[in-house]
Write a protein that holds these residues in place. Structure first.
Motif, PDB file in Angstrom:
ATOM      1  N   GLU A   1       0.739  -1.042  -0.100  1.00 13.01           N
ATOM      2  CA  GLU A   1      -0.180  -0.028  -0.047  1.00 13.01           C
ATOM      3  C   GLU A   1       0.879   1.216  -0.099  1.00 13.01           C
ATOM      4  O   GLU A   1       1.588   1.423   0.542  1.00 13.01           O
ATOM      5  CB  GLU A   1      -0.946   0.093   1.173  1.00 13.01           C
ATOM      6  CG  GLU A   1      -2.037  -0.883   0.972  1.00 13.01           C
ATOM      7  CD  GLU A   1      -3.128  -0.696   2.287  1.00 13.01           C
ATOM      8  OE1 GLU A   1      -2.753  -0.090   3.281  1.00 13.01           O
ATOM      9  OE2 GLU A   1      -4.194  -1.324   2.017  1.00 13.01           O
ATOM     10  N   VAL A   2       0.677   2.053  -1.034  1.00 13.57           N
ATOM     11  CA  VAL A   2       1.202   3.372  -1.148  1.00 13.57           C
ATOM     12  C   VAL A   2       0.103   4.582  -0.687  1.00 13.57           C
ATOM     13  O   VAL A   2      -0.888   4.727  -1.367  1.00 13.57           O
ATOM     14  CB  VAL A   2       2.010   3.610  -2.424  1.00 13.57           C
ATOM     15  CG1 VAL A   2       2.440   4.977  -2.525  1.00 13.57           C
ATOM     16  CG2 VAL A   2       2.641   2.628  -2.648  1.00 13.57           C
ATOM     17  N   GLU A   3       0.576   5.315   0.328  1.00 11.81           N
ATOM     18  CA  GLU A   3      -0.448   6.472   0.618  1.00 11.81           C
ATOM     19  C   GLU A   3       0.091   7.776   0.145  1.00 11.81           C
ATOM     20  O   GLU A   3       1.210   8.284   0.136  1.00 11.81           O
ATOM     21  CB  GLU A   3      -0.346   6.491   2.195  1.00 11.81           C
ATOM     22  CG  GLU A   3      -0.905   5.286   2.978  1.00 11.81           C
ATOM     23  CD  GLU A   3      -0.868   5.395   4.419  1.00 11.81           C
ATOM     24  OE1 GLU A   3      -0.393   6.358   4.944  1.00 11.81           O
ATOM     25  OE2 GLU A   3      -1.605   4.673   5.199  1.00 11.81           O
ATOM     26  N   ILE A   4      -1.078   8.379  -0.535  1.00  9.74           N
ATOM     27  CA  ILE A   4      -0.938   9.715  -0.977  1.00  9.74           C
ATOM     28  C   ILE A   4      -1.751  10.763  -0.067  1.00  9.74           C
ATOM     29  O   ILE A   4      -2.997  10.700  -0.057  1.00  9.74           O
ATOM     30  CB  ILE A   4      -1.531  10.064  -2.339  1.00  9.74           C
ATOM     31  CG1 ILE A   4      -1.001   8.635  -3.398  1.00  9.74           C
ATOM     32  CG2 ILE A   4      -1.306  11.256  -2.672  1.00  9.74           C
ATOM     33  CD1 ILE A   4       0.621   8.709  -3.528  1.00  9.74           C
ATOM     34  N   PRO A   5      -1.053  11.554   0.508  1.00  8.97           N
ATOM     35  CA  PRO A   5      -1.589  12.442   1.872  1.00  8.97           C
ATOM     36  C   PRO A   5      -2.573  13.327   1.109  1.00  8.97           C
ATOM     37  O   PRO A   5      -2.117  13.911  -0.131  1.00  8.97           O
ATOM     38  CB  PRO A   5      -0.372  12.861   2.462  1.00  8.97           C
ATOM     39  CG  PRO A   5       0.659  12.923   1.242  1.00  8.97           C
ATOM     40  CD  PRO A   5       0.399  11.658   0.615  1.00  8.97           C
ATOM     41  N   VAL A   6      -3.615  13.578   1.729  1.00 10.92           N
ATOM     42  CA  VAL A   6      -4.601  14.710   1.327  1.00 10.92           C
ATOM     43  C   VAL A   6      -4.631  15.813   2.220  1.00 10.92           C
ATOM     44  O   VAL A   6      -4.871  15.607   3.503  1.00 10.92           O
ATOM     45  CB  VAL A   6      -5.875  14.228   1.030  1.00 10.92           C
ATOM     46  CG1 VAL A   6      -6.928  15.123   0.764  1.00 10.92           C
ATOM     47  CG2 VAL A   6      -6.088  13.295  -0.150  1.00 10.92           C
ATOM     48  N   SER A   7      -4.341  17.226   1.956  1.00  5.20           N
ATOM     49  CA  SER A   7      -4.611  18.243   2.906  1.00  5.20           C
ATOM     50  C   SER A   7      -4.886  19.337   2.276  1.00  5.20           C
ATOM     51  O   SER A   7      -4.128  20.078   1.735  1.00  5.20           O
ATOM     52  CB  SER A   7      -3.156  18.208   3.911  1.00  5.20           C
ATOM     53  OG  SER A   7      -3.547  19.584   4.695  1.00  5.20           O
ATOM     54  N   THR A   8      -6.152  19.639   2.199  1.00 11.41           N
ATOM     55  CA  THR A   8      -6.887  20.830   1.541  1.00 11.41           C
ATOM     56  C   THR A   8      -8.199  21.454   2.438  1.00 11.41           C
ATOM     57  O   THR A   8      -8.514  20.731   3.285  1.00 11.41           O
ATOM     58  CB  THR A   8      -7.310  20.364   0.144  1.00 11.41           C
ATOM     59  OG1 THR A   8      -7.729  21.488  -0.572  1.00 11.41           O
ATOM     60  CG2 THR A   8      -8.424  19.366   0.315  1.00 11.41           C
ATOM     61  N   SER A   9      -8.255  22.677   1.808  1.00 12.29           N
ATOM     62  CA  SER A   9      -9.308  23.245   2.629  1.00 12.29           C
ATOM     63  C   SER A   9     -10.394  24.017   1.672  1.00 12.29           C
ATOM     64  O   SER A   9      -9.860  24.577   0.708  1.00 12.29           O
ATOM     65  CB  SER A   9      -8.788  24.190   4.008  1.00 12.29           C
ATOM     66  OG  SER A   9      -8.000  25.299   3.115  1.00 12.29           O
TER      67      SER A   9
END
Length: 529
Positions: A321-329
């Motif tokens: 598993e490869v995690e692509i981080p999400v951080s937006t608003s």
């Protein structure tokens, strides 16, 4: 050498010469047989290595197809077709070679110089000038491989893959069974030309070479199919442009820090798992859908204010598993439903009543705005209530914080005015412009009231008493809203057409008895009987 009459000595010399030539030919034949054997061994080793590469390739492709079926399932299906077609011919050739080598003694399997007989294939394939069924089976196996492979390569999905046409030409050449023209220009059947009368080791080498062509063709084809799919996935037609900014809104004169970036929109690229939160609350599966290469959020914009989306998009890559981080608003502001129109000289609040007010700062969420003033209280959102106290004016201060942390501070002054002078009423009529005309009996049962005509607030005024005057009679003080016994007695002594007065009306605000109203205007009544 055989022409003319030869002596016995010459005949002997000629015979010895022939024997010598035969001995040289025999030695050369054994060297050639050894060369074929060594070549067969080298090609066999190459076939093993190619087979291992193909197996590894297919295992990797199977993993990719399981992880990203939309992108690799079609390629995997074609690869399986190619594998089945190739395996059929390869297995047939392997079985044929095994039967061939079964005719060689176990201890002579690597002695290539004794494998010089053409008997096995000659007896298997040919019967005089005709082919035996086994010979036709051999031709059919090659022809079937060629036609099925060309059919796969002619599929619409593979036509645009770079290098496919070259592989088709290679298959047509390497697996052609068309008649062959020999050195004398004579057309000879392909099977006779290649396998009739050849030493066993030479025929075996040719079969091994044919297997090599099958395996190499498979390897090249699979590589180009995968490369074509990856080229399509990486094509610039699969990208669109996105605007990347540090915040979702900017103000006039502020420096813009946005940048244009490329974003993938490939519908075949989908995360295997999604873990997202909105303002710290996990999103359920019905709050998002995966479509057209994106995770579409099916949520409400929520209440006014800033909202944070965080988490990971999780992809499988090589089984891990490869995690692509999400951080937006994003920011939600109150939707306007009317224009803001104000009269510059009409900033007025009234003493003694609840003055409703709306306080907001454009571009700043309601939860980042606060207001303060004497008598000001917040009800909800942008709604406030002002209850002014003493004095002639009140200042209301509104404060807010921009997304970059900058503060906004605004003060607005409002004039404080008293409630206008109420007007007395009888039976709900104020007699504006004259007297109220009514019958004596009607006046006896009517209630005295007070009103504020054309006032912006709906105020409930409660009358507590008044004075009643009939001309030529003493004034009667009344408590409540209706004539008492004394007032009624005075009313009965009044003449028809006479005017009576109700004045000194005492009243207060129903929910604010402490506020002192201005003197209430009197009301006069003209008796009609």
């Amino acid at each position: 050498m055989a022409q003319g009459k030869l002596s016995a000595r010459q005949k002997m010399i000629n015979l010895m010469y022939l024997v010598f030539i035969a001995m040289l030919a025999l030695n050369m034949s054994k060297e050639v047989l050894s060369a074929f054997g060594l070549l067969d061994k080298k090609i066999t080793d190459a076939n093993v290595a190619t087979t291992e590469r193909n197996v590894a390739f297919l295992e990797n492709l199977a993993t990719k197809a399981a992880e990203q079926p939309e992108q690799y399932a079609a390629v995997k299906a074609k690869a399986d077709q190619v594998t089945e077609i190739s395996s059929t011919l390869d297995s047939y050739l392997s079985d044929l070679k095994s039967e061939m080598m079964a005719t060689v003694k176990p201890d002579e399997q690597d002695d290539y110089e004794v494998q010089d007989k053409p008997d096995f294939l000659d007896r298997r394939f040919f019967q005089g000038d005709k082919l035996k069924p086994e010979g036709q089976q051999f031709l059919d196996a090659i022809n079937t491989y060629r036609s099925e492979m060309l059919a796969v390569l002619s599929d619409t999905a593979l036509r645009k893959v770079q290098g496919i046409e070259d592989i088709k030409k290679t298959i047509e050449t390497n697996f052609s069974t068309a008649p062959v023209e020999n050195r004398n220009g004579k057309k000879i059947d392909w099977l006779n030309y290649n396998y009739e009368g050849f030493p066993l080791v030479a025929s075996k080498t040719k079969l091994t070479s044919l297997q090599n062509d099958v395996k190499v063709t498979k390897n090249e084809l699979l590589s180009k199919m995968l490369a074509g799919q990856q080229a399509t996935a990486l094509s610039f037609t699969q990208y669109n442009t996105l605007l990347e900014t540090a915040k979702s809104a900017f103000y006039a004169g502020e420096k813009f820090d946005g940048g244009i970036v490329l974003g993938r929109k490939d519908p075949n690229t989908k995360p295997n798992r999604v873990e997202l939160t909105l303002d710290g609350r996990p999103l359920s599966e019905d709050q998002y859908t995966i479509e057209s290469g994106k995770v579409k959020l099916n949520i409400s914009a929520g209440s006014a204010g800033d909202h944070k989306i965080e988490g990971n998009l999780i992809f499988l890559q090589d089984g891990e598993e490869v995690e692509i981080p999400v951080s937006t608003s994003f920011a939600t502001i109150t939707k306007p439903n009317s224009a803001v129109i104000s009269a510059d000289k009409m900033n007025v609040v009234y003493r003694g009543v609840d003055n409703p007010m709306t306080i907001s700062i454009p571009g700043i969420p309601d939860n980042k705005v606060s207001a303060s003033a004497a008598g000001l209280s917040k009800s909800s959102g942008t709604k406030y209530i002002m209850r002014p106290g003493q004095g002639r004016a009140v200042s209301i201060n509104a404060r807010g914080t921009l997304p970059d942390g900058t503060g906004v501070n605004t003060t607005t002054e409002f004039r404080i005015k008293d409630i206008p002078r109420p007007t007395g009423t009888i039976r709900g009529e104020d007699g504006a412009g004259g007297c109220v005309r009514m019958q004596r009996q009607g006046l006896e049962i009517s209630s005295v009231g007070a009103s504020l005509p054309d006032f912006d607030f709906d105020i409930n005024l409660r009358v507590t008493g008044f004075s009643f005057k009939v001309s030529g009679q003493p004034t009667v003080k009344v408590s409540g809203t209706k004539l008492n016994t004394q007032a009624k007695a005075a009313l009965r002594r009044a003449k028809r057409g006479e005017t009576v007065q109700i004045f000194d009306i005492n009243a207060n605000i129903a929910n604010n008895s402490g506020y002192k109203l201005k003197k209430i205007s009197p009301v006069c009544i003209e008796l009609t009987n």
